[in-house]
Design a protein around this motif. Structure first.
Motif, PDB file in Angstrom:
ATOM      1  N   UNK A 204      -7.145   9.733  -8.539  1.00 39.22           N
ATOM      2  CA  UNK A 204      -7.925  10.052  -9.728  1.00 39.22           C
ATOM      3  C   UNK A 204      -7.016   9.911 -10.947  1.00 39.22           C
ATOM      4  N   UNK A 205      -6.980   8.720 -11.537  1.00 33.81           N
ATOM      5  CA  UNK A 205      -6.041   8.448 -12.631  1.00 33.81           C
ATOM      6  C   UNK A 205      -6.525   9.011 -13.962  1.00 33.81           C
ATOM      7  N   UNK A 206      -7.755   9.481 -14.023  1.00 32.50           N
ATOM      8  CA  UNK A 206      -8.224  10.120 -15.248  1.00 32.50           C
ATOM      9  C   UNK A 206      -7.719  11.563 -15.314  1.00 32.50           C
ATOM     10  N   UNK A 207      -7.776  12.263 -14.198  1.00 32.71           N
ATOM     11  CA  UNK A 207      -7.228  13.622 -14.150  1.00 32.71           C
ATOM     12  C   UNK A 207      -5.712  13.593 -14.125  1.00 32.71           C
ATOM     13  N   UNK A 208      -5.153  12.678 -13.353  1.00 32.07           N
ATOM     14  CA  UNK A 208      -3.698  12.561 -13.204  1.00 32.07           C
ATOM     15  C   UNK A 208      -3.233  11.296 -13.937  1.00 32.07           C
ATOM     16  N   UNK A 209      -3.239  11.412 -15.260  1.00 33.07           N
ATOM     17  CA  UNK A 209      -2.984  10.246 -16.107  1.00 33.07           C
ATOM     18  C   UNK A 209      -1.572   9.708 -16.048  1.00 33.07           C
ATOM     19  N   UNK A 210      -0.639  10.506 -15.539  1.00 33.25           N
ATOM     20  CA  UNK A 210       0.747  10.034 -15.471  1.00 33.25           C
ATOM     21  C   UNK A 210       0.869   8.787 -14.600  1.00 33.25           C
ATOM     22  N   UNK A 211       0.084   8.702 -13.554  1.00 33.90           N
ATOM     23  CA  UNK A 211       0.130   7.525 -12.679  1.00 33.90           C
ATOM     24  C   UNK A 211      -0.322   6.284 -13.443  1.00 33.90           C
ATOM     25  N   UNK A 212      -1.353   6.450 -14.247  1.00 36.74           N
ATOM     26  CA  UNK A 212      -1.854   5.332 -15.053  1.00 36.74           C
ATOM     27  C   UNK A 212      -0.799   4.864 -16.059  1.00 36.74           C
ATOM     28  N   UNK A 213      -0.098   5.814 -16.673  1.00 36.52           N
ATOM     29  CA  UNK A 213       0.977   5.477 -17.609  1.00 36.52           C
ATOM     30  C   UNK A 213       2.085   4.681 -16.919  1.00 36.52           C
ATOM     31  N   UNK A 214       2.395   5.077 -15.703  1.00 39.59           N
ATOM     32  CA  UNK A 214       3.470   4.405 -14.967  1.00 39.59           C
ATOM     33  C   UNK A 214       3.098   2.955 -14.658  1.00 39.59           C
ATOM     34  N   UNK A 215       1.837   2.706 -14.318  1.00 40.29           N
ATOM     35  CA  UNK A 215       1.403   1.323 -14.084  1.00 40.29           C
ATOM     36  C   UNK A 215       1.527   0.498 -15.369  1.00 40.29           C
ATOM     37  N   UNK A 216       1.194   1.113 -16.506  1.00 41.57           N
ATOM     38  CA  UNK A 216       1.368   0.421 -17.791  1.00 41.57           C
ATOM     39  C   UNK A 216       2.842   0.090 -18.019  1.00 41.57           C
ATOM     40  N   UNK A 217       3.683   1.073 -17.767  1.00 35.29           N
ATOM     41  CA  UNK A 217       5.123   0.903 -17.991  1.00 35.29           C
ATOM     42  C   UNK A 217       5.722  -0.153 -17.071  1.00 35.29           C
TER      43      UNK A 217
ATOM     44  N   UNK B 191       0.868  -1.181   0.000  1.00 33.15           N
ATOM     45  CA  UNK B 191       0.000   0.000   0.000  1.00 33.15           C
ATOM     46  C   UNK B 191       0.903   1.229   0.000  1.00 33.15           C
ATOM     47  N   UNK B 192       1.085   1.801  -1.176  1.00 34.69           N
ATOM     48  CA  UNK B 192       2.026   2.900  -1.384  1.00 34.69           C
ATOM     49  C   UNK B 192       1.284   4.224  -1.218  1.00 34.69           C
ATOM     50  N   UNK B 193       1.597   4.946  -0.171  1.00 35.73           N
ATOM     51  CA  UNK B 193       0.850   6.175   0.093  1.00 35.73           C
ATOM     52  C   UNK B 193       1.408   7.356  -0.694  1.00 35.73           C
ATOM     53  N   UNK B 194       0.519   8.315  -0.974  1.00 36.12           N
ATOM     54  CA  UNK B 194       0.874   9.527  -1.708  1.00 36.12           C
ATOM     55  C   UNK B 194       0.134  10.703  -1.095  1.00 36.12           C
ATOM     56  N   UNK B 195       0.800  11.825  -0.975  1.00 34.69           N
ATOM     57  CA  UNK B 195       0.141  13.014  -0.421  1.00 34.69           C
ATOM     58  C   UNK B 195      -0.928  13.549  -1.360  1.00 34.69           C
ATOM     59  N   UNK B 196      -0.751  13.310  -2.662  1.00 31.62           N
ATOM     60  CA  UNK B 196      -1.662  13.886  -3.656  1.00 31.62           C
ATOM     61  C   UNK B 196      -1.085  15.126  -4.310  1.00 31.62           C
ATOM     62  N   UNK B 197       0.000  15.649  -3.729  1.00 34.41           N
ATOM     63  CA  UNK B 197       0.663  16.797  -4.332  1.00 34.41           C
ATOM     64  C   UNK B 197      -0.103  18.095  -4.206  1.00 34.41           C
ATOM     65  N   UNK B 198       0.329  19.061  -4.973  1.00 38.16           N
ATOM     66  CA  UNK B 198      -0.210  20.422  -4.860  1.00 38.16           C
ATOM     67  C   UNK B 198      -1.639  20.546  -5.375  1.00 38.16           C
ATOM     68  N   UNK B 199      -2.088  19.610  -6.230  1.00 36.39           N
ATOM     69  CA  UNK B 199      -3.384  19.783  -6.893  1.00 36.39           C
ATOM     70  C   UNK B 199      -4.391  18.708  -6.527  1.00 36.39           C
ATOM     71  N   UNK B 200      -4.261  18.139  -5.360  1.00 37.62           N
ATOM     72  CA  UNK B 200      -5.198  17.106  -4.913  1.00 37.62           C
ATOM     73  C   UNK B 200      -6.633  17.626  -4.969  1.00 37.62           C
ATOM     74  N   UNK B 201      -7.506  16.846  -5.604  1.00 39.86           N
ATOM     75  CA  UNK B 201      -8.915  17.201  -5.674  1.00 39.86           C
ATOM     76  C   UNK B 201      -9.289  18.099  -6.837  1.00 39.86           C
TER      77      UNK B 201
END
Length: 386
Positions: A298-311, A169-179
């Motif tokens: 939210x992998x639709x708004x933050x698509x980079x995470x989705x790309x990384x899972x693919x990679x 379970x890899x936690x993430x703060x969500x960064x500057x633009x969470x939500x």
């Protein structure tokens, strides 16, 4: 406890915090390496009195040599000089904090010299994890994670049988633009992207945190560090950054590691492992904490995470392309050449268009990093991204 270390990337955020830790612990710094920050490296050399210092930039190294002429410190330069820092004979561990692909070959040199590596350089495992981890095993070297999340996982697993671990379970703060929604992100500024709510980090990694690419890279790193399929590494948004990650075991138990958001804590653990020692850092008080919350990314708004899972599951060069395209796109965003949401668009385009192949050596990996960066620059110059 170890007595001697070398630090790669000593003028960066990780490097400076590592020096805070070693000063507190009384560990001898044998050698320091950086990119081109002459003045700060000079200050560090005078304070910590290493035997060697090195700069990747050969011209800057000449300047540093003049500045340190009144000291016994020897100044090295270029990749060869940095690799010499990584293999200093007296250093028991090497802190790898150089940002970018420049950190890869020095880490390889440290491993081949049988130095335990305290790893903070993401690119090493993102681009070459399938090479680095077997190499470390071959040379009986420990790869000790410095990132707070991977350090947490490392601590939670401890001496458990790896077969008993079912999920990370890899936690993430969500960064500057969470939500935020995509519409709200259309015109965000660099200053807004650099306003991380919890961590003080360099510009590049802070932007990566805002896109969630940083978390994506950590998924790939965790795959290699802990021999876990990416489908069993779940990203959990945890805005308070108190639980740094957790591990689920076959019996349903979940063990989490908690602490205040202070990078010096995982740095110290990497340096003192397998032991723990007293620190002067602020301790966490449970009664001071607000509610701890968790949510799906939210992998639709933050698509980079989705790309990384693919990679992470790709058997060819997608991890290398992902890293290079992101590196270039973030640099262009920081320079004001593209917008925030263009970072994802550029990466997606380059991944779709760049030729797919499987590198057979570290040299091919480094070459592919450079060629995919050039390809990304051309896409940005021509405005060819979705």
């Amino acid at each position: 406890m170890i007595q001697n270390i070398s630090i790669l990337g000593s003028t960066g955020s990780i490097g400076q915090q590592t020096l805070d830790v070693v000063e507190n612990l009384g560990i001898k710094v044998n050698a320091l390496a950086a990119g081109k920050n002459v003045r700060l490296l000079e200050e560090q050399a005078r304070k910590f009195k290493p035997e060697f210092v090195a700069l990747f930039d050969t011209q800057k190294a000449k300047e540093l040599k003049i500045l340190l002429a009144d000291t016994p410190v020897k100044v090295l330069s270029g990749l060869e000089g940095v690799c010499q820092i990584a293999t200093h004979p007296k250093s028991q561990r090497v802190v790898a904090g150089i940002v970018g692909i420049d950190g890869l070959l020095p880490v390889v040199s440290a491993i081949k010299a049988r130095k335990d590596v305290c790893l903070a350089n993401k690119e090493t495992l993102v681009t070459a994890g399938d090479v680095i981890m077997p190499l470390a095993q071959e040379h009986h070297v420990n790869i000790l994670p410095v990132d707070s999340e991977h350090s947490a996982i490392f601590q939670c697993i401890g001496k458990s049988n790896p077969k008993e671990v079912t999920k990370i379970l890899l936690t993430a703060s969500g960064g500057a633009f969470l939500g935020k929604t995509k519409a709200e992100l259309e015109n965000v500024t660099l200053q807004q992207a650099l306003s991380h709510p919890n961590w003080k980090m360099g510009s590049k990694i802070t932007v990566d945190s805002a896109t969630l690419m940083n978390k994506g890279f950590e998924v790939i790193e965790a795959k290699f560090l802990f021999h876990m399929d990416a489908k069993n590494i779940k990203t959990v948004i945890h805005p308070q950054s108190i639980i740094h990650s957790a591990v689920e075991f076959i019996d349903g138990s979940v063990i989490a590691q908690m602490g205040l958001p202070d990078m010096r804590l995982p740095i110290q653990y990497a340096l003192t492992w397998p032991n723990r020692v007293e620190s002067s850092f602020k301790k966490m008080d449970l009664f001071d904490l607000s509610a701890l919350t968790f949510q799906e990314p939210d992998v639709e708004t933050f698509g980079c995470l989705k790309l990384a899972y693919e990679a992470a599951e790709d058997e060819y060069n997608m991890r290398i392309i992902l890293n290079s395209a992101n590196d270039t796109a973030v640099d262009c965003f920081i320079r004001g050449q593209i917008d925030f949401l263009d970072i994802y668009r550029v990466i997606r385009t380059v991944i779709d268009e760049f030729p797919r192949s499987k590198p057979e050596s570290l040299e091919e990996i480094v070459e592919m990093v450079q060629t995919s960066k050039i390809y990304t620059i051309e896409c940005i110059k021509k405005g060819i991204f979705k």
